[in-house]
Design an enzyme around this catalytic site. Sequence first.
Site, PDB file in Angstrom:
ATOM      1  N   ALA A  57     -12.185  -3.198  12.366  1.00 18.25           N
ATOM      2  CA  ALA A  57     -13.042  -3.729  11.304  1.00 18.25           C
ATOM      3  C   ALA A  57     -12.659  -3.128   9.951  1.00 18.25           C
ATOM      4  O   ALA A  57     -13.486  -2.574   9.240  1.00 18.25           O
ATOM      5  CB  ALA A  57     -14.520  -3.505  11.617  1.00 18.25           C
ATOM      6  N   GLN A 112       0.812  -1.217   0.000  1.00 16.41           N
ATOM      7  CA  GLN A 112       0.000   0.000   0.000  1.00 16.41           C
ATOM      8  C   GLN A 112       0.843   1.263   0.000  1.00 16.41           C
ATOM      9  O   GLN A 112       0.464   2.279  -0.583  1.00 16.41           O
ATOM     10  CB  GLN A 112      -0.934  -0.002   1.212  1.00 16.41           C
ATOM     11  CG  GLN A 112      -1.962   1.133   1.214  1.00 16.41           C
ATOM     12  CD  GLN A 112      -2.785   1.133   2.485  1.00 16.41           C
ATOM     13  OE1 GLN A 112      -2.248   0.958   3.570  1.00 16.41           O
ATOM     14  NE2 GLN A 112      -4.078   1.318   2.353  1.00 16.41           N
ATOM     15  N   TYR A 171       2.863 -11.985   3.059  1.00 16.55           N
ATOM     16  CA  TYR A 171       2.546 -10.568   2.878  1.00 16.55           C
ATOM     17  C   TYR A 171       3.426  -9.985   1.773  1.00 16.55           C
ATOM     18  O   TYR A 171       4.658 -10.016   1.858  1.00 16.55           O
ATOM     19  CB  TYR A 171       2.747  -9.780   4.166  1.00 16.55           C
ATOM     20  CG  TYR A 171       1.816 -10.156   5.306  1.00 16.55           C
ATOM     21  CD1 TYR A 171       0.693 -10.942   5.095  1.00 16.55           C
ATOM     22  CD2 TYR A 171       2.067  -9.718   6.595  1.00 16.55           C
ATOM     23  CE1 TYR A 171      -0.154 -11.282   6.142  1.00 16.55           C
ATOM     24  CE2 TYR A 171       1.232 -10.055   7.654  1.00 16.55           C
ATOM     25  CZ  TYR A 171       0.118 -10.842   7.416  1.00 16.55           C
ATOM     26  OH  TYR A 171      -0.717 -11.176   8.466  1.00 16.55           O
ATOM     27  N   ARG A 176      -9.274   2.152   1.978  1.00 13.46           N
ATOM     28  CA  ARG A 176      -9.039   0.718   1.821  1.00 13.46           C
ATOM     29  C   ARG A 176     -10.110   0.050   0.972  1.00 13.46           C
ATOM     30  O   ARG A 176      -9.839  -0.891   0.224  1.00 13.46           O
ATOM     31  CB  ARG A 176      -8.994   0.072   3.213  1.00 13.46           C
ATOM     32  CG  ARG A 176      -8.645  -1.398   3.223  1.00 13.46           C
ATOM     33  CD  ARG A 176      -8.408  -1.879   4.633  1.00 13.46           C
ATOM     34  NE  ARG A 176      -7.292  -1.178   5.255  1.00 13.46           N
ATOM     35  CZ  ARG A 176      -6.901  -1.381   6.503  1.00 13.46           C
ATOM     36  NH1 ARG A 176      -7.540  -2.250   7.262  1.00 13.46           N
ATOM     37  NH2 ARG A 176      -5.882  -0.725   7.013  1.00 13.46           N
ATOM     38  N   GLN A 215      -0.789   8.399  12.034  1.00 11.97           N
ATOM     39  CA  GLN A 215      -1.905   7.542  12.442  1.00 11.97           C
ATOM     40  C   GLN A 215      -1.591   6.805  13.739  1.00 11.97           C
ATOM     41  O   GLN A 215      -2.468   6.599  14.579  1.00 11.97           O
ATOM     42  CB  GLN A 215      -2.232   6.547  11.333  1.00 11.97           C
ATOM     43  CG  GLN A 215      -2.832   7.181  10.084  1.00 11.97           C
ATOM     44  CD  GLN A 215      -2.982   6.185   8.960  1.00 11.97           C
ATOM     45  OE1 GLN A 215      -2.119   5.335   8.736  1.00 11.97           O
ATOM     46  NE2 GLN A 215      -4.082   6.279   8.239  1.00 11.97           N
ATOM     47  N   TRP A 222      -6.423  -9.313  14.938  1.00 12.08           N
ATOM     48  CA  TRP A 222      -6.236  -8.452  13.777  1.00 12.08           C
ATOM     49  C   TRP A 222      -7.562  -7.776  13.413  1.00 12.08           C
ATOM     50  O   TRP A 222      -8.625  -8.242  13.781  1.00 12.08           O
ATOM     51  CB  TRP A 222      -5.643  -9.221  12.592  1.00 12.08           C
ATOM     52  CG  TRP A 222      -6.421 -10.363  12.007  1.00 12.08           C
ATOM     53  CD1 TRP A 222      -6.398 -11.665  12.417  1.00 12.08           C
ATOM     54  CD2 TRP A 222      -7.296 -10.327  10.869  1.00 12.08           C
ATOM     55  NE1 TRP A 222      -7.203 -12.436  11.623  1.00 12.08           N
ATOM     56  CE2 TRP A 222      -7.764 -11.639  10.650  1.00 12.08           C
ATOM     57  CE3 TRP A 222      -7.723  -9.315  10.005  1.00 12.08           C
ATOM     58  CZ2 TRP A 222      -8.661 -11.961   9.621  1.00 12.08           C
ATOM     59  CZ3 TRP A 222      -8.607  -9.638   8.975  1.00 12.08           C
ATOM     60  CH2 TRP A 222      -9.060 -10.944   8.801  1.00 12.08           C
TER      61      TRP A 222
END
Length: 337
Positions: A210, A28, A55, A229, A292, A206
């Site tokens: 949500a 990302q 990943y 996302r 963030q 994880w």
Amino acid sequence: MVNYRYLGNSGFKVSEITYGNWITHASQVENDAAIATVRKALDLGITSFDTADVYANTAAESVLAEALKGQRRESLEIFTKVYFPTGPKGANDTGLSRKHIMDSINGSLRRLDTDYVDLYQAHRFDYETPLEETFQAFADIVRQGKALYIGVSEWTAEQLREGHALAKELRIQLVSNQPQYSALWRVIEGKVVPTSEELGISQIVWSPMAQGVLSGKYLPGQPVPAGSRATDEKSGADFIAKFLDDDVLTAVQKLVPIAQEAGLTMPQLAIAWVLQNKNVAAALVGASRPQQLEDTVKASGITLDADTLAAIDAALSPVAVTDPEETYRMSPPSRIQ
């Protein structure tokens, strides 16, 4: 700073806010931004980092290694996982066979530039490999010093019980399970959590927000925000889809005044909520930019009072998924290639 919790019935502590690089590193965000975010995590007191060989098809492990370069290894807790296919995806490039596990741990250690990982996790349950074979391989890895503890991800209560018995027989420690868990996805509460409490296994959860829906930025009746996302297939758009329902989004908006009353942001409320569960050792958080994390780490150490918890339940109970049978759908019935 971030608080610590014991992982399972062990003396091993992890930061209750753990940094996860599932959909950010080598996917990302650019590597420079990913490295800056990891270093911000360290500055904020996060010392636990979760990744997996699958990943970004192994690249995420390499980016994490670069970001952690120069840090005192003994002061870090590094987790990775094995199951899903990487590389050419040959017949033995997936699952929990001895061959795949042994090949995978060596690859992960090389990419992570470390002699050992603190926690090595079975990313899913493998229905095609005898569990005895899997745990014997894990036991050998522990005895070789390549992993200190063993964990799993998205296992059912019955699978946890069987794995725990084998681990005990082999004298290794199965200390954790890594399931999806949030105030909207509560499927582990019925069977997985009670079984884990009995066995001395913690949850490393994880998607505590949500997939970002509990941030409140997705509004009912409105298009999803550009660049979010939900618009990016590489960033888990398929995972968030189940929450992008107007009834769900309307219920989430009811949390806004609850968060304000508690003096929290919406992300802080969501993460603090999962940490109220004493079986949860850590909440995995990711970030596409350092700022963030400055918000989310403030969820560490927060205690939500009974009235706040009741208000959250009242707002979300009509739309939250609680069916324990969902835990049986998390591992594929056959190996993915």
